[in-house]
Design a protein around this motif. Structure first.
Motif, mmCIF file in Angstrom:
data_model
loop_
_atom_site.group_PDB
_atom_site.id
_atom_site.type_symbol
_atom_site.label_atom_id
_atom_site.label_comp_id
_atom_site.label_asym_id
_atom_site.label_seq_id
_atom_site.Cartn_x
_atom_site.Cartn_y
_atom_site.Cartn_z
ATOM 1 N N PRO A 23 0.835 -1.211 0.000
ATOM 2 C CA PRO A 23 0.000 0.000 0.000
ATOM 3 C C PRO A 23 0.871 1.263 0.000
ATOM 4 N N GLY A 24 0.535 2.197 -0.882
ATOM 5 C CA GLY A 24 1.282 3.442 -0.963
ATOM 6 C C GLY A 24 2.484 3.406 -1.885
ATOM 7 N N ALA A 25 2.761 2.237 -2.487
ATOM 8 C CA ALA A 25 3.916 2.128 -3.379
ATOM 9 C C ALA A 25 3.693 2.953 -4.647
ATOM 10 N N ILE A 26 4.777 3.521 -5.172
ATOM 11 C CA ILE A 26 4.707 4.291 -6.412
ATOM 12 C C ILE A 26 4.365 3.363 -7.570
ATOM 13 N N GLU A 27 3.424 3.795 -8.389
ATOM 14 C CA GLU A 27 3.001 2.990 -9.523
ATOM 15 C C GLU A 27 4.147 2.853 -10.528
ATOM 16 N N ASN A 28 4.317 1.650 -11.049
ATOM 17 C CA ASN A 28 5.342 1.374 -12.072
ATOM 18 C C ASN A 28 6.748 1.740 -11.606
ATOM 19 N N ARG A 29 7.047 1.478 -10.334
ATOM 20 C CA ARG A 29 8.354 1.887 -9.829
ATOM 21 C C ARG A 29 9.499 1.084 -10.445
ATOM 22 N N GLU A 30 9.212 -0.138 -10.919
ATOM 23 C CA GLU A 30 10.267 -0.887 -11.602
ATOM 24 C C GLU A 30 10.638 -0.202 -12.916
ATOM 25 N N SER A 31 9.642 0.311 -13.629
ATOM 26 C CA SER A 31 9.924 1.061 -14.855
ATOM 27 C C SER A 31 10.729 2.317 -14.547
ATOM 28 N N GLN A 32 10.437 2.955 -13.404
ATOM 29 C CA GLN A 32 11.201 4.134 -13.009
ATOM 30 C C GLN A 32 12.642 3.765 -12.667
ATOM 31 N N LEU A 33 12.827 2.616 -12.050
ATOM 32 C CA LEU A 33 14.182 2.158 -11.750
ATOM 33 C C LEU A 33 14.958 1.891 -13.030
ATOM 34 N N ILE A 34 14.299 1.299 -14.006
ATOM 35 C CA ILE A 34 14.955 1.050 -15.298
ATOM 36 C C ILE A 34 15.352 2.368 -15.956
ATOM 37 N N GLN A 35 14.450 3.363 -15.914
ATOM 38 C CA GLN A 35 14.777 4.684 -16.451
ATOM 39 C C GLN A 35 15.990 5.278 -15.743
ATOM 40 N N PHE A 36 16.027 5.127 -14.427
ATOM 41 C CA PHE A 36 17.155 5.644 -13.646
ATOM 42 C C PHE A 36 18.458 4.989 -14.074
ATOM 43 N N LEU A 37 18.466 3.676 -14.204
ATOM 44 C CA LEU A 37 19.672 2.958 -14.612
ATOM 45 C C LEU A 37 20.090 3.350 -16.021
ATOM 46 N N GLU A 38 19.122 3.491 -16.912
ATOM 47 C CA GLU A 38 19.437 3.898 -18.284
ATOM 48 C C GLU A 38 20.048 5.298 -18.323
ATOM 49 N N SER A 39 19.613 6.181 -17.406
ATOM 50 C CA SER A 39 20.138 7.546 -17.383
ATOM 51 C C SER A 39 21.586 7.604 -16.917
ATOM 52 N N LEU A 40 22.068 6.519 -16.305
ATOM 53 C CA LEU A 40 23.425 6.495 -15.768
ATOM 54 C C LEU A 40 24.451 5.912 -16.739
ATOM 55 N N GLN A 41 23.982 5.388 -17.869
ATOM 56 C CA GLN A 41 24.911 4.784 -18.838
ATOM 57 C C GLN A 41 25.938 5.815 -19.297
ATOM 58 N N GLY A 42 27.208 5.470 -19.154
ATOM 59 C CA GLY A 42 28.286 6.366 -19.557
ATOM 60 C C GLY A 42 28.534 7.505 -18.596
ATOM 61 N N LYS A 43 27.787 7.569 -17.479
ATOM 62 C CA LYS A 43 27.923 8.686 -16.545
ATOM 63 C C LYS A 43 28.355 8.257 -15.149
ATOM 64 N N ALA A 44 28.173 6.990 -14.810
ATOM 65 C CA ALA A 44 28.453 6.516 -13.455
ATOM 66 C C ALA A 44 29.659 5.587 -13.452
ATOM 67 N N SER A 45 30.550 5.782 -12.492
ATOM 68 C CA SER A 45 31.673 4.860 -12.335
ATOM 69 C C SER A 45 31.222 3.585 -11.640
ATOM 70 N N HIS A 46 30.349 3.746 -10.635
ATOM 71 C CA HIS A 46 29.842 2.618 -9.852
ATOM 72 C C HIS A 46 28.343 2.788 -9.627
ATOM 73 N N VAL A 47 27.631 1.689 -9.656
ATOM 74 C CA VAL A 47 26.262 1.616 -9.149
ATOM 75 C C VAL A 47 26.216 0.433 -8.190
ATOM 76 N N VAL A 48 25.809 0.699 -6.958
ATOM 77 C CA VAL A 48 25.732 -0.360 -5.950
ATOM 78 C C VAL A 48 24.291 -0.449 -5.463
ATOM 79 N N ILE A 49 23.703 -1.629 -5.609
ATOM 80 C CA ILE A 49 22.344 -1.891 -5.118
ATOM 81 C C ILE A 49 22.511 -2.594 -3.774
ATOM 82 N N VAL A 50 22.131 -1.903 -2.702
ATOM 83 C CA VAL A 50 22.520 -2.313 -1.355
ATOM 84 C C VAL A 50 21.463 -3.231 -0.723
ATOM 85 N N GLY A 51 21.029 -4.234 -1.474
ATOM 86 C CA GLY A 51 20.168 -5.268 -0.932
ATOM 87 C C GLY A 51 18.680 -5.049 -1.139
#
Length: 243
Positions: free
Chosen positions: A18-46
Motif C-alpha cells: 500500500p502506498g507504493a509508487i506505480e510502475n516503480r520498476e519502470s522508473q528504476l529502469i529509467q534511472f539505470l538507463e540515465s546512468l549509462q556512460g555517466k556513473a563509475s559505480h552503481v551499488v544496489i545495497v540489498g
C-alpha cells in the motif's frame, strides 16, 4: 574528473505494498538507463527483489527489462555491484555470469580515493537476534536443497505469502537508528573505512560518526531515493519520474 557513483536499496520488486509508487520498476529502469556512460559505480545495497531464488534452468521472467538495463549499464563501463538482502539472499551465478554484476554479502570498494563499505544491514542490530536465527535456518544447505525441489511457480507463491506475513508482522516495528549508527561506527573503525553505506531500514539519511560517515539510501517503494558520491562526498537524491 571522476564519474559519480550511485547507491540504492530496498526496491522489493515483485510486490506492491500500500502506498507504493506505480510502475516503480519502470522508473528504476529509467534511472539505470540515465546512468549509462555517466556513473563509475552503481551499488544496489540489498533487497532489490521481494524474493529471489535461482534454479538450474530458471530465473524469474517478470524482470527481463531490468536484467537488460543492468547488462547495458555494465557494458557502458559502469561497475555494478549487488548486495544480498534479507529478502533476496539466495543469488546464484545468473547476475555475475550473465549480466556482469558482482554479488556480495559485504564488500569494501575504493571509490574516488575513499574506502566505502557496503552491507544491507539486516541482522546487525542487537534486537535482530530472532531474525539471525531464522536466517541460519533458511540458509542451511539441506533447507536450500529442499526448497529447490519445489516447482518454481509454487516456490514463488510460497515466498510471497511468507513475505506478506513478515511485512504485516513488522508493521509496528520501531527502528532504533542508534543501533545501526553504532554498528556502522564500529565496522568503519575495524575495516579502516571512510564511509559505511547500508539499507534495510527504509530510512534515508547521512550521519557523521566518530570513525567516518554512515549513510542509508532509503527505499525505492514510496519514495525513489538514492545516494550519490562525487569528489569523495556523499549526498542524497530523489529520482523524479517522467510525465
Amino acid at each position: 574528473m571522476d564519474r559519480k557513483a550511485f547507491f540504492i536499496s530496498d526496491a522489493h520488486l515483485g510486490v506492491n505494498p500500500p502506498g507504493a509508487i506505480e510502475n516503480r520498476e519502470s522508473q528504476l529502469i529509467q534511472f539505470l538507463e540515465s546512468l549509462q556512460g555517466k556513473a563509475s559505480h552503481v551499488v544496489i545495497v540489498g533487497d532489490l527483489f521481494e524474493f529471489w531464488y535461482e534454479y538450474n534452468d530458471y530465473v524469474c521472467r517478470n524482470h527481463f527489462d531490468l536484467y537488460f538495463a543492468l547488462k547495458k549499464l555494465v557494458e557502458s563501463g559502469t561497475e555494478v555491484h549487488l548486495l544480498q538482502g534479507n529478502h533476496d539472499f539466495a543469488y546464484g551465478t545468473f547476475f555475475p555470469k550473465s549480466l556482469g554484476v558482482h554479488v556480495h554479502k559485504q564488500v569494501v570498494l575504493e571509490i574516488q580515493g575513499k574506502r566505502v563499505l557496503f552491507r544491507h544491514g539486516d541482522g546487525v542490530a542487537k534486537s535482530d537476534f530472532g531474525y539471525r536465527l531464522f536466517r541460519r535456518i533458511l540458509d542451511f544447505p539441506l533447507n536450500r536443497f529442499l526448497f529447490k525441489q519445489i516447482h518454481p511457480d509454487w516456490g514463488m507463491a510460497l515466498a510471497r505469502f511468507v513475505g506478506r506475513s513478515s511485512r504485516k508482522a513488522g508493521e509496528d516495528r520501531v527502528i532504533n537508528l542508534k543501533e545501526y549508527q553504532a554498528w556502522a561506527d564500529r565496522i568503519m573503525k575495524k575495516e579502516n573505512c571512510d564511509f559505511c553505506i547500508f539499507g534495510h531500514i527504509h530510512i534515508s539519511g547521512i550521519w557523521n560518526l566518530d570513525h567516518g560517515t554512515a549513510a542509508s539510501s532509503g527505499e525505492w517503494i514510496k519514495k525513489l531515493t538514492y545516494l550519490q558520491m562525487e569528489a569523495g562526498e556523499i549526498s542524497l537524491g530523489e529520482f523524479k519520474t517522467k510525465d
